[in-house]
Design a protein around this motif. Structure first.
Motif, PDB file in Angstrom:
ATOM      1  N   ALA A   1    -103.644  11.636  23.102  1.00 47.55           N
ATOM      2  CA  ALA A   1    -104.481  12.841  23.173  1.00 47.55           C
ATOM      3  C   ALA A   1    -105.953  12.474  23.317  1.00 47.55           C
ATOM      4  CB  ALA A   1    -104.261  13.714  21.933  1.00 47.55           C
ATOM      5  N   VAL A   2    -106.381  11.448  22.589  1.00 45.79           N
ATOM      6  CA  VAL A   2    -107.783  11.035  22.676  1.00 45.79           C
ATOM      7  C   VAL A   2    -108.104  10.535  24.085  1.00 45.79           C
ATOM      8  CG1 VAL A   2    -109.466   9.309  21.910  1.00 45.79           C
ATOM      9  CG2 VAL A   2    -108.060  10.513  20.225  1.00 45.79           C
TER      10      VAL A   2
ATOM     11  N   VAL B   1    -117.448  10.611  22.192  1.00 44.26           N
ATOM     12  CA  VAL B   1    -116.115  10.001  22.153  1.00 44.26           C
ATOM     13  C   VAL B   1    -115.895   9.299  20.806  1.00 44.26           C
ATOM     14  CG1 VAL B   1    -114.615   8.242  23.180  1.00 44.26           C
ATOM     15  CG2 VAL B   1    -115.897   9.806  24.652  1.00 44.26           C
TER      16      VAL B   1
ATOM     17  N   SER C   1    -113.401  11.142  13.784  1.00 39.56           N
ATOM     18  CA  SER C   1    -112.980  12.311  13.009  1.00 39.56           C
ATOM     19  C   SER C   1    -111.544  12.160  12.526  1.00 39.56           C
ATOM     20  CB  SER C   1    -113.110  13.587  13.846  1.00 39.56           C
ATOM     21  OG  SER C   1    -112.063  13.686  14.795  1.00 39.56           O
ATOM     22  N   ILE C   2    -110.801  11.263  13.158  1.00 42.19           N
ATOM     23  CA  ILE C   2    -109.389  11.080  12.791  1.00 42.19           C
ATOM     24  C   ILE C   2    -109.260  10.718  11.304  1.00 42.19           C
ATOM     25  CG2 ILE C   2    -107.326   9.662  13.224  1.00 42.19           C
ATOM     26  CD1 ILE C   2    -108.300   9.469  16.179  1.00 42.19           C
TER      27      ILE C   2
ATOM     28  N   VAL D   1    -101.555  10.493  18.898  1.00 42.14           N
ATOM     29  CA  VAL D   1    -102.983  10.708  18.691  1.00 42.14           C
ATOM     30  C   VAL D   1    -103.772   9.925  19.749  1.00 42.14           C
ATOM     31  CG1 VAL D   1    -104.915  10.482  17.084  1.00 42.14           C
ATOM     32  CG2 VAL D   1    -102.657  11.073  16.215  1.00 42.14           C
TER      33      VAL D   1
ATOM     34  N   GLY E   1    -117.316  10.217  18.089  1.00 41.41           N
ATOM     35  CA  GLY E   1    -117.195  11.320  17.130  1.00 41.41           C
ATOM     36  C   GLY E   1    -115.771  11.833  17.079  1.00 41.41           C
ATOM     37  N   MET E   2    -115.171  11.956  18.245  1.00 43.46           N
ATOM     38  CA  MET E   2    -113.787  12.428  18.330  1.00 43.46           C
ATOM     39  C   MET E   2    -112.858  11.425  17.641  1.00 43.46           C
ATOM     40  SD  MET E   2    -112.058  13.790  21.783  1.00 43.46           S
ATOM     41  CE  MET E   2    -112.369  12.367  22.810  1.00 43.46           C
TER      42      MET E   2
ATOM     43  N   MET F   1     -97.877  13.954  13.614  1.00 46.51           N
ATOM     44  CA  MET F   1     -97.927  13.107  14.801  1.00 46.51           C
ATOM     45  C   MET F   1     -98.089  11.638  14.446  1.00 46.51           C
ATOM     46  SD  MET F   1    -100.971  15.420  15.591  1.00 46.51           S
ATOM     47  CE  MET F   1    -101.780  16.111  14.163  1.00 46.51           C
TER      48      MET F   1
ATOM     49  N   TRP G   1    -108.649  13.747   8.909  1.00 44.23           N
ATOM     50  CA  TRP G   1    -107.449  14.582   8.837  1.00 44.23           C
ATOM     51  C   TRP G   1    -106.132  13.832   9.014  1.00 44.23           C
ATOM     52  CZ3 TRP G   1    -104.933  14.054  13.396  1.00 44.23           C
ATOM     53  CH2 TRP G   1    -105.698  13.775  14.538  1.00 44.23           C
TER      54      TRP G   1
END
Lengths: 215, 215
Positions: A183-184, A157, A163-164, A180, A159-160, A175, A167
């Motif tokens: 979505a997370v 989690v 990663s933001i 964001v 890591g997800m 968005m 990008w």
């Protein structure tokens, strides 16, 4: 010919220039000379504000860490079922990461070569443990699947979320922070949700809505 | 006093030393001198194997990219419902990442300063698009929620998978590749699963099992 700017910096505005340079060149690859050129003021003017680049690093990562730890003091992170608090914390992490994007980016790239970097890594680990503890508490409440491996899921989690910084571009297009965060939360929590029970034949507590925190 | 080793390298074993140095120092921060010292052979011996450090980079990232693109040619990635193919690809990505850990780590750190780096970034984007296309196809089949933003979800799932290079250590302790792959699939796909319908009063197709691909 370039003329050195008059030093109109405050510690905060100088910090924002330094963070940008650190993120571009890496902290190790940045010299006071680079900072002086990026800010357009002399090195001695920079030394008027701070003792050196390590102080700038400390201030920058402190800003990111204060933002993250501040979440844990907010009411919704302290009061209520662990699963709901966890979902709140995850959503707020995304918001803080986007609000303090360059500072959190720098924090996530810290390597541990100096005292300040080692201190920042230690504080990051503390924060990770606080979030992992919430996940453990939610598991103890029966709100998350018993078969999840807390450390592994916490890492994925994070890591997800982390990663933001790779990008997300705050350019007004694409968005926004809310989308964001939604979505997370959706991926992280729906991801290990207990399926609602289809049969009510078995005795036990009524099925819980996954909306609270299905993780 | 150190004595230079006799050059017993093959292109593959030299590559594995180079990748380790690139990951430690960064590709930009690595000189042929660093590679020569790490390998314990002279620079001219290295030039006997390769034209220079950029060739080593190209070979290393090619190995990672070949591993990833190879997944898309496997039968389960080509045949079947898009949602099932997607789940298969995500699981295999985790496996390839762990099997080729130093090579994928290097690929993920490529920045775009040389032709080889720009080529690698381009290939990474191609791969991302191929996976995003599978997610889109699964959405078109009605197997994933219609309200997900494909690009955003793809990025978050990649973020989760790619973060593995930051913390996975193949030291025999801790979790194995299978456990990590299971956790990623569980988080990613359960995360946007349609909840099974609790009432059968509404007309429509029978509820699909989320096991296939709940994303």
């Amino acid at each position: 010919m370039t003329t050195a700017k008059r030093d109109t910096y405050t510690p905060d505005t100088l910090l924002s220039v330094a963070v940008q340079v650190f993120n571009e060149r890496g902290y190790d690859g940045t010299s006071m000379e680079h900072l002086s050129r990026a800010a357009g003021i002399s090195k001695s003017s920079i030394y008027h504000h701070v003792a050196g680049k390590e102080e700038l690093l400390r201030r920058a990562v402190s800003r990111a860490l204060d933002g993250l730890f501040g979440i844990l003091d907010e009411e919704h992170a302290r009061v209520g079922r662990a699963a709901e608090r966890l979902e709140y914390v995850v959503r707020r992490m995304v918001e803080v990461l986007i609000a303090e994007l360059p500072y959190v980016t720098l924090l996530l790239r810290v390597r541990g070569n100096t005292d300040t970097e080692r201190w920042a890594l230690e504080r990051r680990r503390d924060f990770d443990h606080r979030v992992a503890d919430l996940l453990k508490a939610a598991a103890a409440d029966g709100d998350v699947r018993a078969d999840i491996e807390v450390r592994l899921v916490t890492r994925l989690v994070f890591g997800m979320i982390n990663s933001i910084v790779e990008w997300y571009r705050p350019d007004g297009r694409g968005m926004n922070e809310r989308e964001v965060a939604d979505a997370v939360v959706q991926l992280a929590f729906g991801g290990c949700a207990r399926a609602p029970e289809l049969s009510s034949a078995a005795p036990g507590p009524p099925p819980r809505t996954p909306a609270a925190c299905g993780c």
